[in-house]
Design a protein around this motif. Structure first.
Motif, PDB file in Angstrom:
ATOM      1  N   UNK A   5       0.849  -1.203   0.000  1.00 38.61           N
ATOM      2  CA  UNK A   5       0.000   0.000   0.000  1.00 38.61           C
ATOM      3  C   UNK A   5       0.880   1.247   0.000  1.00 38.61           C
ATOM      4  N   UNK A   6       1.896   1.235   0.846  1.00 41.59           N
ATOM      5  CA  UNK A   6       2.792   2.400   0.910  1.00 41.59           C
ATOM      6  C   UNK A   6       3.527   2.605  -0.401  1.00 41.59           C
TER       7      UNK A   6
ATOM      8  N   UNK B 106       4.135   6.736  -0.243  1.00 44.72           N
ATOM      9  CA  UNK B 106       4.189   7.409   1.051  1.00 44.72           C
ATOM     10  C   UNK B 106       3.896   6.414   2.167  1.00 44.72           C
ATOM     11  N   UNK B 107       4.391   6.715   3.369  1.00 44.29           N
ATOM     12  CA  UNK B 107       3.978   5.944   4.538  1.00 44.29           C
ATOM     13  C   UNK B 107       3.159   6.817   5.488  1.00 44.29           C
ATOM     14  N   UNK B 108       2.681   7.930   4.968  1.00 40.22           N
ATOM     15  CA  UNK B 108       1.890   8.900   5.724  1.00 40.22           C
ATOM     16  C   UNK B 108       0.408   8.659   5.426  1.00 40.22           C
ATOM     17  N   UNK B 109      -0.343   8.247   6.447  1.00 42.73           N
ATOM     18  CA  UNK B 109      -1.757   7.904   6.253  1.00 42.73           C
ATOM     19  C   UNK B 109      -2.565   8.980   5.528  1.00 42.73           C
ATOM     20  N   UNK B 110      -2.417  10.267   5.873  1.00 41.89           N
ATOM     21  CA  UNK B 110      -3.194  11.279   5.150  1.00 41.89           C
ATOM     22  C   UNK B 110      -2.890  11.333   3.651  1.00 41.89           C
TER      23      UNK B 110
ATOM     24  N   UNK C 224      -3.068  -0.610  10.937  1.00 34.55           N
ATOM     25  CA  UNK C 224      -2.086   0.419  11.235  1.00 34.55           C
ATOM     26  C   UNK C 224      -0.657  -0.068  11.343  1.00 34.55           C
ATOM     27  N   UNK C 225      -0.445  -1.381  11.235  1.00 34.68           N
ATOM     28  CA  UNK C 225       0.896  -1.917  11.443  1.00 34.68           C
ATOM     29  C   UNK C 225       1.356  -2.855  10.328  1.00 34.68           C
TER      30      UNK C 225
ATOM     31  N   UNK D 211      -8.746   0.663  12.008  1.00 34.27           N
ATOM     32  CA  UNK D 211      -9.619   1.761  11.596  1.00 34.27           C
ATOM     33  C   UNK D 211      -9.851   1.691  10.095  1.00 34.27           C
ATOM     34  N   UNK D 212     -10.753   2.513   9.621  1.00 28.09           N
ATOM     35  CA  UNK D 212     -11.038   2.583   8.189  1.00 28.09           C
ATOM     36  C   UNK D 212     -10.086   3.569   7.537  1.00 28.09           C
ATOM     37  N   UNK D 213      -9.321   3.104   6.552  1.00 30.41           N
ATOM     38  CA  UNK D 213      -8.540   4.012   5.721  1.00 30.41           C
ATOM     39  C   UNK D 213      -9.499   4.708   4.758  1.00 30.41           C
TER      40      UNK D 213
END
Length: 158
Positions: free
Chosen positions: A54-55, A60-64, A83-84, A126-128
């Motif tokens: 996904x990253x 990016x490794x930044x969720x936003x 999240x991990x 959580x939901x991305x």
């Protein structure tokens, strides 16, 4: 304008996969973002994607920064994360029967998944990309497109 359902309607749909839907609703009311343990293979399957893929797809490794990429590539379909290690894209029931990729696993009957309330979008499980419609899922084709983007980004063949 895209149709959306209320979070309560989406929560009821998710909870209806459980043998005891009321338990799922109770689990969601625990402090700090409770999660319900729900079976797959009832209304939907899930494609389990390693966080590194996904990253790489998002660059990016930044969720936003990851969320808009997932929204775009998966056409707004629901995706949750622990999240991990993993992201899970909810896909139509029966996808596991035809899924052939080895870089992400499709899971269904016999697999249970911790699922947050549809409004929970931060911290831990959580939901991305939260579900906004009853019955809405990602398409398998969109997940393949996401994985192919990863291949192009990293230059790997999987």
């Amino acid at each position: 304008m895209t149709h959306t359902d209320t979070p309560e309607a989406v929560a009821a749909w998710l909870a209806s996969t459980a043998p005891a839907p009321d338990t799922a609703h109770e689990d969601w009311t625990t402090p700090l973002g409770g999660v319900a343990f729900l079976p797959l293979g009832v209304h939907f399957d899930a494609i389990r994607i390693p966080i590194g893929l996904i990253r790489a797809a998002a660059g990016s490794d930044n969720d936003p920064e990851i969320t808009p990429v997932l929204e775009e590539l998966l056409s707004g379909g629901p995706v949750l994360t622990d999240g991990y290690r993993w992201y899970h894209a909810l896909v139509p029931l029966g996808t596991q029967k035809t899924w052939t990729r080895t870089d992400a696993q499709c899971v269904s009957d016999g697999t249970w998944l911790y699922v947050p309330h549809p409004t929970w979008t931060s911290c831990g499980i959580s939901w991305a990309v939260p579900p906004t419609r009853v019955g809405a899922t990602c398409t398998a084709a969109d997940v393949v497109r996401l994985l192919e983007r990863t291949q192009r980004t990293t230059g790997t063949t999987l």
